[in-house]
Design a protein around this motif. Structure first.
Motif, short mmCIF file in Angstrom:
data_model
loop_
_atom_site.label_atom_id
_atom_site.label_comp_id
_atom_site.label_asym_id
_atom_site.label_seq_id
_atom_site.Cartn_x
_atom_site.Cartn_y
_atom_site.Cartn_z
N ASP A 156 -30.77 -44.53 8.14
CA ASP A 156 -32.09 -44.05 8.59
C ASP A 156 -32.85 -45.15 9.35
N HIS A 195 -25.46 -42.46 2.22
CA HIS A 195 -25.21 -41.50 3.30
C HIS A 195 -23.73 -41.12 3.27
N GLU A 220 -26.34 -37.08 11.83
CA GLU A 220 -26.48 -38.51 11.50
C GLU A 220 -25.18 -39.28 11.76
N GLU A 254 -30.33 -46.02 1.45
CA GLU A 254 -29.99 -44.76 0.80
C GLU A 254 -28.54 -44.37 1.06
ZN LIG Z 1 -30.50 -40.24 6.71
#
Ligand SMILES: [Zn+2]
Length: 239
Positions: free
Chosen positions: A40, A31, A164, A29
């Motif tokens: 993740d 980011h 993150e 995904e």
């Molecule tokens: Zn994430």
């Protein structure tokens, strides 16, 4: 014990010591412009591996793909449907159970609503069908609930933001490419947006500029401590 690195003999010996496994879930995904697509997955896998150094637990190879909705249109997001995730997780639970695992921790680095509810739905059915199975479903954010606000300065920090980015600066600094600017999605959450890029062009929710490896170390340390507690509790759980 990393499940992908051991033999079937080592598996059987290991099962005499623990019947607990963590199955990490990630995503591929976007980011932001600065973090890798596997952010993740790295978080879930590394917290699981660090916890396994402190207490007996198996760590399964991660499931790299997850259900992504708000970033679906961004370059770099490769999503699967909740149906596909439910089917896969149901199969995995049955397979782990049949090999002698009695405590399964489904642990996600991605906390999207549909993604987590797909994991929980399968979990609810599995505990009805398999009475001797203990199951936990949680995301890395569940482990950080108590202390996130003490470490992270951004009030509304979420995707690819201070937290993150700090985590990745600690885990894999060579994969962090500068810092995307501070950004927050412009849509109101109860609308289902058709044109997702229009309301959230950069795909960042928070301020990556405030990230640091020290904050990442603290966050990950807190997550590992909580995970170790859950590993120790799950085999005693009488739900
Ligand atoms: Zn994430």
């Amino acid at each position: 014990m990393n499940l992908d690195e051991i033999t079937m003999v080592e598996l059987q010996d290991g099962l005499k010591k623990t019947q607990t496994v963590i199955v990490p879930f990630g995503t591929v995904e976007e980011h932001g412009t600065h973090l890798p697509l596997g952010t993740d997955t790295y978080h879930a896998l590394e917290v699981a591996r660090m916890a396994s150094k402190e207490t007996a637990v198996f760590v399964a190879p991660p499931v790299h793909y997850g259900v992504c909705t708000s970033t679906y249109d961004h370059p770099g997001t490769f999503s699967i449907t909740a149906d596909a995730l439910r089917l896969l997780v149901g199969n995995l639970i049955l397979s782990f159970h049949s090999k002698g695992f009695r405590n399964i921790i489904l642990f996600s680095g991605h906390a999207g609503g549909l993604h987590m509810s797909a994991l929980k739905e399968v979990g609810e059915e599995a505990v009805k069908d398999l009475p001797e199975l203990n199951l936990a479903v949680l995301s890395v954010y569940d482990l950080l609930e108590k202390g996130y606000g003490e470490i992270i300065e951004t009030a509304n920090d979420s995707h690819a933001g201070e937290g993150e980015t700090s985590g990745m600066l600690f885990l894999r600094p060579e994969l962090v490419k500068g810092r995307a600017p501070e950004e927050y999605p412009q849509r109101i959450s109860y609308f289902i947006t058709r044109d997702k890029l229009k309301y959230w062009p950069g795909g960042v929710w928070g301020d990556p500029g405030k990230a640091s490896p020290e904050k990442g170390k603290k966050l990950l340390g807190m997550a590992v401590k909580e995970m170790v507690r859950i590993i120790r509790e799950i085999s005693e759980f009488e739900g």
